[in-house]
Write a protein that holds these residues in place. Structure first.
Motif, PDB file in Angstrom:
ATOM      1  N   ILE A  68       0.858  -1.182   0.000  1.00 30.03           N
ATOM      2  CA  ILE A  68       0.000   0.000   0.000  1.00 30.03           C
ATOM      3  C   ILE A  68       0.892   1.229   0.000  1.00 30.03           C
ATOM      4  N   SER A  69       0.370   2.327  -0.513  1.00 33.92           N
ATOM      5  CA  SER A  69       1.190   3.520  -0.670  1.00 33.92           C
ATOM      6  C   SER A  69       0.687   4.659   0.209  1.00 33.92           C
ATOM      7  N   ILE A  70       1.614   5.475   0.662  1.00 37.18           N
ATOM      8  CA  ILE A  70       1.267   6.668   1.426  1.00 37.18           C
ATOM      9  C   ILE A  70       0.414   7.599   0.584  1.00 37.18           C
ATOM     10  N   LYS A  71       0.718   7.669  -0.718  1.00 37.99           N
ATOM     11  CA  LYS A  71      -0.019   8.555  -1.617  1.00 37.99           C
ATOM     12  C   LYS A  71      -1.495   8.182  -1.663  1.00 37.99           C
ATOM     13  N   GLU A  72      -1.783   6.886  -1.836  1.00 35.99           N
ATOM     14  CA  GLU A  72      -3.180   6.460  -1.910  1.00 35.99           C
ATOM     15  C   GLU A  72      -3.868   6.555  -0.550  1.00 35.99           C
ATOM     16  N   MET A  73      -3.140   6.275   0.517  1.00 30.87           N
ATOM     17  CA  MET A  73      -3.709   6.412   1.854  1.00 30.87           C
ATOM     18  C   MET A  73      -4.096   7.864   2.117  1.00 30.87           C
ATOM     19  N   SER A  74      -3.230   8.809   1.729  1.00 28.28           N
ATOM     20  CA  SER A  74      -3.519  10.236   1.909  1.00 28.28           C
ATOM     21  C   SER A  74      -4.715  10.659   1.061  1.00 28.28           C
ATOM     22  N   LYS A  75      -4.763  10.131  -0.163  1.00 32.08           N
ATOM     23  CA  LYS A  75      -5.892  10.436  -1.042  1.00 32.08           C
ATOM     24  C   LYS A  75      -7.196   9.950  -0.433  1.00 32.08           C
ATOM     25  N   PHE A  76      -7.168   8.761   0.162  1.00 33.02           N
ATOM     26  CA  PHE A  76      -8.366   8.208   0.793  1.00 33.02           C
ATOM     27  C   PHE A  76      -8.800   9.069   1.980  1.00 33.02           C
ATOM     28  N   LEU A  77      -7.871   9.417   2.847  1.00 32.99           N
ATOM     29  CA  LEU A  77      -8.209  10.229   4.024  1.00 32.99           C
ATOM     30  C   LEU A  77      -8.701  11.616   3.631  1.00 32.99           C
ATOM     31  N   GLN A  78      -8.050  12.228   2.664  1.00 34.15           N
ATOM     32  CA  GLN A  78      -8.467  13.549   2.216  1.00 34.15           C
ATOM     33  C   GLN A  78      -9.866  13.505   1.606  1.00 34.15           C
ATOM     34  N   GLY A  79     -10.121  12.452   0.825  1.00 33.04           N
ATOM     35  CA  GLY A  79     -11.449  12.295   0.245  1.00 33.04           C
ATOM     36  C   GLY A  79     -12.519  12.136   1.306  1.00 33.04           C
ATOM     37  N   LEU A  80     -12.229  11.332   2.338  1.00 32.02           N
ATOM     38  CA  LEU A  80     -13.171  11.160   3.442  1.00 32.02           C
ATOM     39  C   LEU A  80     -13.469  12.488   4.123  1.00 32.02           C
ATOM     40  N   LYS A  81     -12.426  13.247   4.425  1.00 33.78           N
ATOM     41  CA  LYS A  81     -12.604  14.511   5.154  1.00 33.78           C
ATOM     42  C   LYS A  81     -13.371  15.534   4.336  1.00 33.78           C
ATOM     43  N   GLN A  82     -13.242  15.484   3.005  1.00 32.79           N
ATOM     44  CA  GLN A  82     -13.995  16.400   2.149  1.00 32.79           C
ATOM     45  C   GLN A  82     -15.471  16.017   2.054  1.00 32.79           C
ATOM     46  N   LEU A  83     -15.761  14.726   2.201  1.00 29.77           N
ATOM     47  CA  LEU A  83     -17.128  14.255   1.994  1.00 29.77           C
ATOM     48  C   LEU A  83     -17.924  14.059   3.282  1.00 29.77           C
ATOM     49  N   VAL A  84     -17.252  13.737   4.374  1.00 31.02           N
ATOM     50  CA  VAL A  84     -17.944  13.374   5.612  1.00 31.02           C
ATOM     51  C   VAL A  84     -17.655  14.415   6.689  1.00 31.02           C
ATOM     52  N   LYS A  85     -18.700  14.861   7.361  1.00 37.03           N
ATOM     53  CA  LYS A  85     -18.564  15.881   8.392  1.00 37.03           C
ATOM     54  C   LYS A  85     -17.966  15.309   9.683  1.00 37.03           C
ATOM     55  N   ASN A  86     -17.229  16.120  10.377  1.00 40.17           N
ATOM     56  CA  ASN A  86     -16.792  15.851  11.758  1.00 40.17           C
ATOM     57  C   ASN A  86     -15.964  14.572  11.923  1.00 40.17           C
ATOM     58  N   ILE A  87     -15.034  14.334  10.997  1.00 38.93           N
ATOM     59  CA  ILE A  87     -14.150  13.179  11.174  1.00 38.93           C
ATOM     60  C   ILE A  87     -12.682  13.604  11.173  1.00 38.93           C
ATOM     61  N   SER A  88     -12.410  14.846  11.467  1.00 32.08           N
ATOM     62  CA  SER A  88     -11.021  15.307  11.540  1.00 32.08           C
ATOM     63  C   SER A  88     -10.257  14.501  12.586  1.00 32.08           C
ATOM     64  N   GLY A  89      -9.026  14.172  12.266  1.00 34.81           N
ATOM     65  CA  GLY A  89      -8.190  13.431  13.202  1.00 34.81           C
ATOM     66  C   GLY A  89      -8.339  11.932  13.120  1.00 34.81           C
ATOM     67  N   LEU A  90      -9.223  11.457  12.245  1.00 37.94           N
ATOM     68  CA  LEU A  90      -9.421  10.019  12.098  1.00 37.94           C
ATOM     69  C   LEU A  90      -8.175   9.383  11.477  1.00 37.94           C
ATOM     70  N   GLY A  91      -7.723   8.270  12.042  1.00 36.96           N
ATOM     71  CA  GLY A  91      -6.501   7.635  11.568  1.00 36.96           C
ATOM     72  C   GLY A  91      -6.751   6.320  10.854  1.00 36.96           C
ATOM     73  N   ILE A  92      -5.801   5.944  10.018  1.00 42.75           N
ATOM     74  CA  ILE A  92      -5.865   4.654   9.321  1.00 42.75           C
ATOM     75  C   ILE A  92      -5.377   3.561  10.263  1.00 42.75           C
ATOM     76  N   LEU A  93      -6.149   2.499  10.372  1.00 44.70           N
ATOM     77  CA  LEU A  93      -5.786   1.365  11.216  1.00 44.70           C
ATOM     78  C   LEU A  93      -4.933   0.363  10.459  1.00 44.70           C
ATOM     79  N   ARG A  94      -5.335   0.064   9.221  1.00 49.83           N
ATOM     80  CA  ARG A  94      -4.572  -0.878   8.390  1.00 49.83           C
ATOM     81  C   ARG A  94      -5.022  -0.735   6.943  1.00 49.83           C
ATOM     82  N   GLY A  95      -4.305  -1.408   6.061  1.00 49.37           N
ATOM     83  CA  GLY A  95      -4.667  -1.393   4.651  1.00 49.37           C
ATOM     84  C   GLY A  95      -4.094  -2.614   3.953  1.00 49.37           C
ATOM     85  N   TRP A  96      -4.555  -2.873   2.758  1.00 41.98           N
ATOM     86  CA  TRP A  96      -4.036  -3.987   1.980  1.00 41.98           C
ATOM     87  C   TRP A  96      -4.286  -3.735   0.501  1.00 41.98           C
ATOM     88  N   SER A  97      -3.642  -4.519  -0.339  1.00 36.01           N
ATOM     89  CA  SER A  97      -3.886  -4.439  -1.778  1.00 36.01           C
ATOM     90  C   SER A  97      -4.198  -5.828  -2.324  1.00 36.01           C
TER      91      SER A  97
END
Length: 367
Positions: free
Chosen positions: A261-290
């Motif tokens: 998994i890549s930092i770039k895609e993880m950041s893209k996922f988190l940024q997308g979540l924060k733009q679309l979903v209210k009140n989730i600032s500070g939410l962290g990634i627990l794990r990932g896979w490909s």
């Protein structure tokens, strides 16, 4: 002897349904471990809502089978309705979904166009399309239910198949990388993204290519996102534990890229979540896979056998991102074909010959 190559959901579903028919001589060969490929690397969702009428019709049989037969499994697959929600960003998208809505309504699976603000946790305004009939399940519990059901009846060999042995136009067996030969009357490829490699070695056009996808899971928070939400660059939902699970829509080169998994895609996922979903600032990634989508030229699966194939060589692969949800039903159809020579109409639709004959399906709704 029937040899099943691949101990993922499709191989084990086939084995499970062959066992129910009383077939005794079955050998399963798996290169790594149970569910090593796409079966253990997915987001565990099901849907009726496809672009092509052929895949819709298949889903209309496969999804009820998945839901109804989950009750007979050894483990609880936690199958439940969540709905799918598409965020429509352009007039072109809206126009496409209007046409699809007419098709879906004709199949009694129509959803509805809504203002995205009806889901008050979303930050986006505009038009969404909501399909409440779709849902989720736990993929590992289906996979291991099949494994538990067949492991004491059928031998499972852990070795990589190096060659399908053909003689006089018929399947004779398979060879493995360790140098072993296993004789067989019938060979079935349920090898997902790896199917193309084996077909190419016997000069059959593979039509299946691996495409790596990445999925991420956040730390758990209060459960409030029920549907799978699909935007242009991201899709996500929540598990019942409260983790937000999803991935990004980033085009990558085809091929067997590393399971990383890549930092770039993880950041893209988190940024997308924060733009679309209210009140989730500070939410962290627990794990990932490909894992690999097993892509075909028309984003639809391949079942049965080709007209010019060696006799008694079969395939069930190429599901292009929707394989896990179809595995129970596909295993049943393949068992009917292999054990009883019963040919469901699906085999003429999803035949491997359709590519050479230019009878491609128009499946443009890959998630």
């Amino acid at each position: 002897m029937i040899i099943i190559v691949g101990a993922g959901a499709h191989g084990l579903s086939l084995a499970y349904h062959l066992k129910k028919k009383g077939i005794k001589d079955v050998l399963i060969i798996e290169m790594k471990r149970i569910g090593y490929g796409s079966s253990s690397r997915n987001a565990s969702r099901y849907r009726y809502h496809f672009y092509s009428e052929e895949n819709i019709d298949y889903a209309l049989k496969a999804i009820p089978y998945l839901v109804s037969r989950s009750k007979e499994l050894f483990l609880n697959s936690v199958t439940y309705k969540t709905g799918y929600l598409w965020i429509l960003r352009s007039e072109e998208q809206i126009s496409i979904f209007k046409k699809l809505d007419s098709l879906w309504k004709s199949k009694n699976i129509g959803g509805r166009f809504i203002n995205c603000k009806e889901f008050d946790y979303l930050s986006v305004e505009g038009v969404c399309y909501y399909a409440p009939q779709d849902g989720a399940f736990h993929h590992d519990y289906i996979l291991y239910s099949y494994y538990i059901s067949v492991k004491d009846s059928y031998k499972i060999v852990f070795d990589k198949v190096s060659e399908i042995v053909i003689g006089s136009g018929k399947v004779k067996g398979i060879k493995t990388e360790s140098g072993k030969f296993f004789e067989a009357e019938k060979v079935v490829l349920t090898t997902g993204a790896w199917s193309g490699e084996l077909l190419q070695k016997i000069n059959i056009q593979p039509y299946i290519e691996p495409e790596r996808k990445e999925i991420f899971i956040t730390e758990p928070i209060k459960y409030f996102i029920k549907p799978l939400i699909i935007d242009k660059d991201i899709y996500f939902s929540q598990t019942l534990k409260g983790e937000i699970i999803g991935g990004t829509e980033t085009k990558t080169e085809r091929g067997f890229l590393p399971f990383t998994i890549s930092i770039k895609e993880m950041s893209k996922f988190l940024q997308g979540l924060k733009q679309l979903v209210k009140n989730i600032s500070g939410l962290g990634i627990l794990r990932g896979w490909s894992g690999y989508y097993e892509m075909t030229p028309d984003n639809s699966h391949i079942m049965g056998y080709g007209e010019e194939w060696p006799e008694h060589l079969y395939i069930d692969a190429g599901y292009s991102g929707h394989g896990m949800m179809f595995a129970p039903y596909s295993g049943k159809l393949m068992a009917d074909l292999i054990a009883d020579n019963k040919k469901d109409p699906s085999f003429s639709i999803f035949t491997p010959d359709r590519f050479a004959k230019n009878k491609l399906l128009k499946e443009n709704l890959v998630i």
